[in-house]
Design a protein around this motif. Structure first.
Motif, PDB file in Angstrom:
ATOM      1  N   CYS A 253       1.039  -1.146   0.017  1.00 55.56           N
ATOM      2  CA  CYS A 253       0.261  -0.060  -0.254  1.00 55.56           C
ATOM      3  C   CYS A 253       0.365   1.806   0.081  1.00 55.56           C
ATOM      4  O   CYS A 253       2.138   0.949   0.790  1.00 55.56           O
ATOM      5  CB  CYS A 253      -0.678   0.034   1.323  1.00 55.56           C
ATOM      6  N   SER A 254       0.920   2.238  -0.904  1.00 51.23           N
ATOM      7  CA  SER A 254       1.576   3.433  -0.906  1.00 51.23           C
ATOM      8  C   SER A 254       0.275   5.036  -1.045  1.00 51.23           C
ATOM      9  O   SER A 254      -0.612   4.747  -1.888  1.00 51.23           O
ATOM     10  CB  SER A 254       1.930   3.099  -2.388  1.00 51.23           C
ATOM     11  N   ARG A 255       0.441   5.930   0.177  1.00 58.30           N
ATOM     12  CA  ARG A 255      -0.222   5.842   0.121  1.00 58.30           C
ATOM     13  C   ARG A 255       0.401   7.523   0.233  1.00 58.30           C
ATOM     14  O   ARG A 255       1.530   7.946   0.202  1.00 58.30           O
ATOM     15  CB  ARG A 255      -0.522   6.399   1.657  1.00 58.30           C
ATOM     16  N   ILE A 256      -0.490   8.107  -0.816  1.00 56.96           N
ATOM     17  CA  ILE A 256       0.022  10.435  -0.837  1.00 56.96           C
ATOM     18  C   ILE A 256      -1.311  11.009  -0.409  1.00 56.96           C
ATOM     19  O   ILE A 256      -2.519  10.460  -0.447  1.00 56.96           O
ATOM     20  CB  ILE A 256      -0.249  10.947  -2.407  1.00 56.96           C
ATOM     21  N   ILE A 257      -0.630  12.247   0.119  1.00 61.03           N
ATOM     22  CA  ILE A 257      -1.041  12.871   0.221  1.00 61.03           C
ATOM     23  C   ILE A 257      -0.463  14.618  -0.470  1.00 61.03           C
ATOM     24  O   ILE A 257       0.238  14.622  -0.770  1.00 61.03           O
ATOM     25  CB  ILE A 257      -0.719  13.439   1.931  1.00 61.03           C
ATOM     26  N   ALA A 258      -1.767  15.194  -0.159  1.00 60.50           N
ATOM     27  CA  ALA A 258      -1.701  16.156  -1.077  1.00 60.50           C
ATOM     28  C   ALA A 258      -1.651  17.740  -0.307  1.00 60.50           C
ATOM     29  O   ALA A 258      -3.097  17.709   0.807  1.00 60.50           O
ATOM     30  CB  ALA A 258      -2.922  17.475  -2.167  1.00 60.50           C
ATOM     31  N   THR A 259      -0.809  18.821  -0.234  1.00 65.03           N
ATOM     32  CA  THR A 259      -1.018  20.371   0.896  1.00 65.03           C
ATOM     33  C   THR A 259      -2.395  20.651  -0.109  1.00 65.03           C
ATOM     34  O   THR A 259      -2.729  20.798  -0.483  1.00 65.03           O
ATOM     35  CB  THR A 259       0.328  21.092   1.397  1.00 65.03           C
ATOM     36  N   ALA A 260      -3.134  21.805   0.779  1.00 67.32           N
ATOM     37  CA  ALA A 260      -3.312  22.810   0.523  1.00 67.32           C
ATOM     38  C   ALA A 260      -2.794  23.584  -0.591  1.00 67.32           C
ATOM     39  O   ALA A 260      -1.518  23.354   0.127  1.00 67.32           O
ATOM     40  CB  ALA A 260      -4.405  23.743   1.589  1.00 67.32           C
ATOM     41  N   PRO A 261      -3.282  24.356  -1.111  1.00 68.13           N
ATOM     42  CA  PRO A 261      -2.511  24.969  -2.042  1.00 68.13           C
ATOM     43  C   PRO A 261      -1.435  25.963  -1.109  1.00 68.13           C
ATOM     44  O   PRO A 261      -2.070  27.240   0.068  1.00 68.13           O
ATOM     45  CB  PRO A 261      -3.414  26.510  -3.138  1.00 68.13           C
ATOM     46  N   LEU A 262      -0.550  26.243  -1.045  1.00 67.65           N
ATOM     47  CA  LEU A 262       0.835  26.926  -0.299  1.00 67.65           C
ATOM     48  C   LEU A 262       1.053  28.890  -1.844  1.00 67.65           C
ATOM     49  O   LEU A 262       1.009  28.249  -1.957  1.00 67.65           O
ATOM     50  CB  LEU A 262       1.550  26.106  -0.452  1.00 67.65           C
ATOM     51  N   SER A 263       2.245  29.552  -0.647  1.00 67.95           N
ATOM     52  CA  SER A 263       1.523  30.847  -1.498  1.00 67.95           C
ATOM     53  C   SER A 263       3.082  30.416  -1.968  1.00 67.95           C
ATOM     54  O   SER A 263       4.080  29.513  -2.036  1.00 67.95           O
ATOM     55  CB  SER A 263       2.074  31.755  -0.259  1.00 67.95           C
ATOM     56  N   ASN A 264       2.939  31.266  -3.549  1.00 65.15           N
ATOM     57  CA  ASN A 264       4.100  31.832  -4.419  1.00 65.15           C
ATOM     58  C   ASN A 264       5.489  31.380  -3.348  1.00 65.15           C
ATOM     59  O   ASN A 264       5.996  30.875  -3.916  1.00 65.15           O
ATOM     60  CB  ASN A 264       3.741  32.274  -5.218  1.00 65.15           C
ATOM     61  N   ASN A 265       5.729  32.541  -3.117  1.00 62.10           N
ATOM     62  CA  ASN A 265       6.531  32.751  -1.922  1.00 62.10           C
ATOM     63  C   ASN A 265       7.241  31.264  -1.269  1.00 62.10           C
ATOM     64  O   ASN A 265       8.514  31.225  -1.129  1.00 62.10           O
ATOM     65  CB  ASN A 265       6.661  33.368  -0.827  1.00 62.10           C
ATOM     66  N   LEU A 266       6.030  30.704  -1.147  1.00 61.18           N
ATOM     67  CA  LEU A 266       6.508  29.856  -0.265  1.00 61.18           C
ATOM     68  C   LEU A 266       6.860  28.572  -1.049  1.00 61.18           C
ATOM     69  O   LEU A 266       8.201  27.675  -1.217  1.00 61.18           O
ATOM     70  CB  LEU A 266       5.614  28.863   0.880  1.00 61.18           C
ATOM     71  N   TYR A 287       7.867  12.833  -3.319  1.00 61.58           N
ATOM     72  CA  TYR A 287       7.297  14.112  -3.535  1.00 61.58           C
ATOM     73  C   TYR A 287       7.524  14.659  -4.225  1.00 61.58           C
ATOM     74  O   TYR A 287       8.745  14.384  -5.414  1.00 61.58           O
ATOM     75  CB  TYR A 287       7.277  14.935  -2.127  1.00 61.58           C
ATOM     76  N   ARG A 288       6.452  15.892  -4.574  1.00 61.52           N
ATOM     77  CA  ARG A 288       6.852  17.000  -6.485  1.00 61.52           C
ATOM     78  C   ARG A 288       6.029  17.654  -5.729  1.00 61.52           C
ATOM     79  O   ARG A 288       4.763  18.136  -4.734  1.00 61.52           O
ATOM     80  CB  ARG A 288       6.231  15.760  -6.872  1.00 61.52           C
ATOM     81  N   PRO A 289       6.514  18.693  -6.566  1.00 64.16           N
ATOM     82  CA  PRO A 289       5.375  19.946  -6.681  1.00 64.16           C
ATOM     83  C   PRO A 289       4.171  19.351  -7.662  1.00 64.16           C
ATOM     84  O   PRO A 289       4.471  18.345  -8.361  1.00 64.16           O
ATOM     85  CB  PRO A 289       5.990  21.318  -7.441  1.00 64.16           C
ATOM     86  N   SER A 290       2.852  20.083  -7.266  1.00 62.04           N
ATOM     87  CA  SER A 290       1.862  19.926  -8.347  1.00 62.04           C
ATOM     88  C   SER A 290       1.965  20.535  -9.860  1.00 62.04           C
ATOM     89  O   SER A 290       2.930  21.315  -9.873  1.00 62.04           O
ATOM     90  CB  SER A 290       0.239  20.079  -7.915  1.00 62.04           C
ATOM     91  N   PRO A 291       1.041  19.976 -10.338  1.00 65.19           N
ATOM     92  CA  PRO A 291       1.869  20.034 -12.285  1.00 65.19           C
ATOM     93  C   PRO A 291       1.709  21.591 -11.894  1.00 65.19           C
ATOM     94  O   PRO A 291       2.407  22.166 -13.081  1.00 65.19           O
ATOM     95  CB  PRO A 291       1.147  19.454 -12.475  1.00 65.19           C
ATOM     96  N   ASP A 292       0.633  22.503 -11.156  1.00 63.73           N
ATOM     97  CA  ASP A 292       0.482  23.999 -11.475  1.00 63.73           C
ATOM     98  C   ASP A 292       1.538  24.569 -10.056  1.00 63.73           C
ATOM     99  O   ASP A 292       1.392  25.932 -10.713  1.00 63.73           O
ATOM    100  CB  ASP A 292      -1.075  24.487 -11.473  1.00 63.73           C
ATOM    101  N   VAL A 330       0.381  22.146   8.587  1.00 65.27           N
ATOM    102  CA  VAL A 330      -0.178  22.601   7.104  1.00 65.27           C
ATOM    103  C   VAL A 330      -1.796  22.123   6.740  1.00 65.27           C
ATOM    104  O   VAL A 330      -1.698  21.104   7.374  1.00 65.27           O
ATOM    105  CB  VAL A 330       0.366  22.845   6.140  1.00 65.27           C
ATOM    106  N   ALA A 331      -2.689  22.307   6.014  1.00 64.70           N
ATOM    107  CA  ALA A 331      -3.532  21.139   5.897  1.00 64.70           C
ATOM    108  C   ALA A 331      -3.410  20.549   4.655  1.00 64.70           C
ATOM    109  O   ALA A 331      -2.899  20.997   3.831  1.00 64.70           O
ATOM    110  CB  ALA A 331      -4.896  22.820   5.614  1.00 64.70           C
ATOM    111  N   ILE A 332      -4.041  19.288   4.711  1.00 61.31           N
ATOM    112  CA  ILE A 332      -4.264  18.797   3.705  1.00 61.31           C
ATOM    113  C   ILE A 332      -5.676  19.018   3.050  1.00 61.31           C
ATOM    114  O   ILE A 332      -6.056  18.700   4.716  1.00 61.31           O
ATOM    115  CB  ILE A 332      -3.532  17.783   4.764  1.00 61.31           C
ATOM    116  N   THR A 333      -5.472  18.349   1.695  1.00 63.10           N
ATOM    117  CA  THR A 333      -6.338  18.287   1.547  1.00 63.10           C
ATOM    118  C   THR A 333      -6.911  16.523   1.067  1.00 63.10           C
ATOM    119  O   THR A 333      -8.427  16.861   0.701  1.00 63.10           O
ATOM    120  CB  THR A 333      -6.654  19.494   0.171  1.00 63.10           C
ATOM    121  N   HIS A 334      -6.189  16.418   0.393  1.00 62.05           N
ATOM    122  CA  HIS A 334      -6.086  14.668  -0.209  1.00 62.05           C
ATOM    123  C   HIS A 334      -5.433  13.946   0.416  1.00 62.05           C
ATOM    124  O   HIS A 334      -4.662  13.699   0.827  1.00 62.05           O
ATOM    125  CB  HIS A 334      -6.088  14.618  -1.913  1.00 62.05           C
TER     126      HIS A 334
END
Ligand SMILES: Cc1cc2nc3c(=O)[nH]c(=O)nc-3n(C[C@H](O)[C@H](O)[C@H](O)COP(=O)(O)OP(=O)(O)OC[C@H]3O[C@@H](n4cnc5c(N)ncnc54)[C@H](O)[C@@H]3O)c2cc1C
Length: 432
Positions: A253-266, A287-292, A330-334
Motif C-alpha cells: 500500500c502506498s499513500r499520497i497526501i496533497a497539501t492545500a495550495p501554498l503561497s508562491n513565495n513559500l 514527493y513533488r510539486p503539483s503540475p500547477d 499545514v492543511a491537507i486536502t487529499h
C-alpha cells in the motif's frame, strides 16, 4: 475534511465506459486496463490484431491514475547489487534500457499529443546519511560516464538552491527524470488504444483462464472468450483469477497526501527548481510539486492494518514536516492510496508461463516501466525484433508461506525503519 479520492481525479477521473458487446473470439485478451494493458493493446491494435482489454474496475482505477507521476524508470537495486546478482553486462543493460524507456516515454507523449503536463524537470535524491551522499556522488559519476546522463552531486551547502530543506546530507540531481499528471496521461493512452481499435471492457472481471488447443479459454464476468494469446497486466491488483501470480507479487500500500495550495513565495522557497524528489531512506518518501506548482504531493508507505486513513495520513504529514518544518500544521486536502507490486528481487519483468505473457512487478516505478513493458509484451506476440528486453527474466519465485496476505509487512517495516534510524541525528528520528 480530507478528500479520500486522488487529487488527480479532479482533473481526470477514471471514466465509466459505455458497455460494448463481448467478442466471443479475438486475437489477444489483456487482463488489466492500466498503463501496461493499454500500452500492449495500443501496440497490438495498431498492428491489426483484434484485442479485448478487461478491467474489473473502471479502466485506470488501479495504480495508473493514483500514482505520483514521477517518470523515473527507477530500478530499486543499486548498480552494485544488480552487478552482483545478474552480472555486469545485465546490470548495464538494465540501466541502458531504463534510459531508453524514459526517453521513449517523452517521445510517446509528444507523438501522441497527450496533454498530461509532462515536464523534464529533473529529480533530486536526498542523502539521509553522510555516507549515502558519497554513494550518490559515485552514482552521479557512473551515470555520466557510462550512460551520458546529466547527473551531479549537490553538497549540503548548496542543497537549498534545489530543495528548501536542511534535512538531507546533500544529494544527487539528475536531469533525465521528469513528472507528469498520471490520470491525464492514462486518459490519453486509453483514448489512443481505443482509437486504434482495441476494445476496453471496464467493470468486467476476468475470472480465470486456461490453455486449450491453439489458444486460451478466458472466463469473464460477462461470459467466455477465446483468444490466441493472453497478456496478464494486473500488477499490484492481481487477484484470485491468477493464484500462481498472486504468490509471486506482494501488493504494498502506498499513500499520497496533497497539501492545500501554498503561497508562491513559500513554494519558491521549498521547491525553487520544482524538481521531483526521492531519498535514500529504506522506508523512503517521494514527493513533488503539483503540475500547477501550487501544492506539494507527498507519498510513502501506508503501514496501517485497520485501513483507517487518519493514522497513515498523520504519519505522512509528520514526515513532511520533518523535511520542511515550516509545513508543521499545514492543511491537507487529499489523502489516497493504491497498490504497488513488489517481487523478490525488486526488478520489473516480462516473462511467459505456459504460453501466457506477463508484464508486472514495477516495484513502485511503473510510470515509465509499465508502458514500456506492455509494449514489449505486445511486440513479443507480434514477433517484432524490438521485443528484446533486459526485463526478460524467469518468473519471480513464489514467496514462502505467502498466498496473497502480506502478514510479514509490519515486521519488514519495523526492521527497515530501525535501520533508517540508526546513524541519524536524534532530532530527525521521529517519523523514519
Ligand atoms: C500511490 C502510488 C504512487 C505511485 N507513484 C509512482 C510514481 O511516482 N512513479 C512511478 O513510476 N510509479 C508510481 N507508482 C506505480 C505505478 O502507478 C504502477 O507501477 C503502474 O501504474 C502499474 O500499471 P499497471 O497497468 O501495470 O497496473 P495498474 O494500473 O495497477 O492496473 C492493473 C489493473 O488490473 C485490474 N485487474 C486485476 N485483476 C483483474 C481481473 N481478474 N480481471 C480484470 N481486471 C483485473 C485492476 O482492476 C487494475 O485496474 C505508484 C503507485 C501508487 C499506488
Amino acid at each position: 475534511m480530507v478528500e479520500a479520492l486522488p487529487y488527480w481525479w479532479e482533473a481526470a477521473p477514471p471514466s465509466r465506459l459505455a458497455r460494448r458487446a463481448l467478442e466471443r473470439r479475438c486475437d489477444v485478451v489483456i487482463v488489466g486496463a492500466g498503463y501496461t494493458g493499454l500500452s500492449a493493446g495500443l501496440t497490438l491494435a495498431r498492428a491489426g490484431r483484434s484485442v479485448q482489454i478487461f478491467d474489473r474496475q473502471r479502466p485506470g482505477e488501479g495504480a495508473s491514475t493514483r500514482n505520483g507521476g514521477i517518470a523515473s524508470g527507477n530500478l530499486r537495486p543499486s548498480y552494485k547489487q544488480m552487478r552482483r546478482k545478474f552480472g555486469e553486462a545485465r546490470a548495464q543493460a538494465l540501466l541502458a534500457e531504463a534510459k531508453m524507456a524514459r526517453e521513449e516515454l517523452a517521445e510517446f507523449v509528444k507523438r501522441e499529443n497527450i496533454e498530461c503536463d509532462f515536464r523534464l524537470v529533473g529529480r533530486f535524491t536526498g542523502a539521509a546519511k553522510a555516507s549515502e551522499y558519497e554513494r550518490l556522488a559515485r552514482e552521479a559519476d557512473h551515470l555520466r560516464k557510462t550512460l551520458r546522463i546529466e547527473a551531479h552531486a549537490v553538497p549540503k551547502v548548496e542543497q537549498r538552491s534545489v530543495l528548501g530543506t536542511d534535512f538531507y546530507h546533500g544529494g544527487l540531481l539528475r536531469d533525465d527524470i521528469g513528472g507528469l499528471h498520471p490520470a491525464k496521461f492514462f486518459a490519453g493512452l486509453c483514448q489512443a488504444a481505443r482509437a486504434a481499435g482495441a476494445t476496453v471492457h471496464g467493470e468486467t472481471a476476468v475470472l480465470g483462464f486456461a490453455a486449450k488447443a491453439g489458444g486460451f479459454a478466458v472466463e469473464t464476468a460477462r461470459g467466455p472468450v477465446e483468444a490466441d494469446h493472453v497478456i496478464v497486466a494486473t500488477n499490484g491488483y492481481t487477484d484470485g483469477a491468477d493464484p500462481w501470480l498472486r504468490r509471486r507479487l506482494v501488493p504494498v500500500c502506498s499513500r499520497i497526501i496533497a497539501t492545500a495550495p501554498l503561497s508562491n513565495n513559500l513554494m519558491a522557497q521549498l521547491m525553487p527548481k520544482q524538481v521531483m524528489c526521492a531519498e535514500t531512506r529504506k522506508l523512503h518518501y517521494y514527493y513533488r510539486p503539483s503540475p500547477d506548482g501550487t501544492r506539494i504531493l507527498f507519498g510513502g508507505r501506508d503501514g496501517s492494518i485497520a485501513g483507517d486513513p487518519a493514522w497513515p495520513t498523520h504519519q505522512l504529514k509528520r514526515a513532511l514536516a520533518d523535511i520542511f518544518p515550516v509545513l508543521e500544521g499545514v492543511a491537507i486536502t487529499h489523502s489516497w492510496w493504491g497498490h504497488v507490486a513488489m517481487n523478490r528481487d525488486m526488478i520489473p519483468r516480462i516473462f511467459s508461463r505456459d504460453g501466457l505473457r506477463y508484464a508486472v512487478g514495477y516495484c513502485g516505478s511503473g510510470v515509465v516501466w509499465a508502458r514500456w513493458a506492455g509494449q514489449k509484451a505486445a511486440w513479443q506476440i507480434l514477433g517484432d525484433a524490438r521485443a528484446r528486453s533486459a526485463l526478460e527474466f524467469r518468473p519471480p519465485p513464489a514467496i514462502p508461506l505467502y498466498n496473497g496476505t502480506a502478514w510479514f509487512l509490519p515486521a519488514v517495516y519495523a526492521w527497515l525503519g530501525l535501520s533508517d534510524r540508526l546513524g541519524r541525528p536524534r532530532r530527525y528520528r521521529a517519523s523514519s
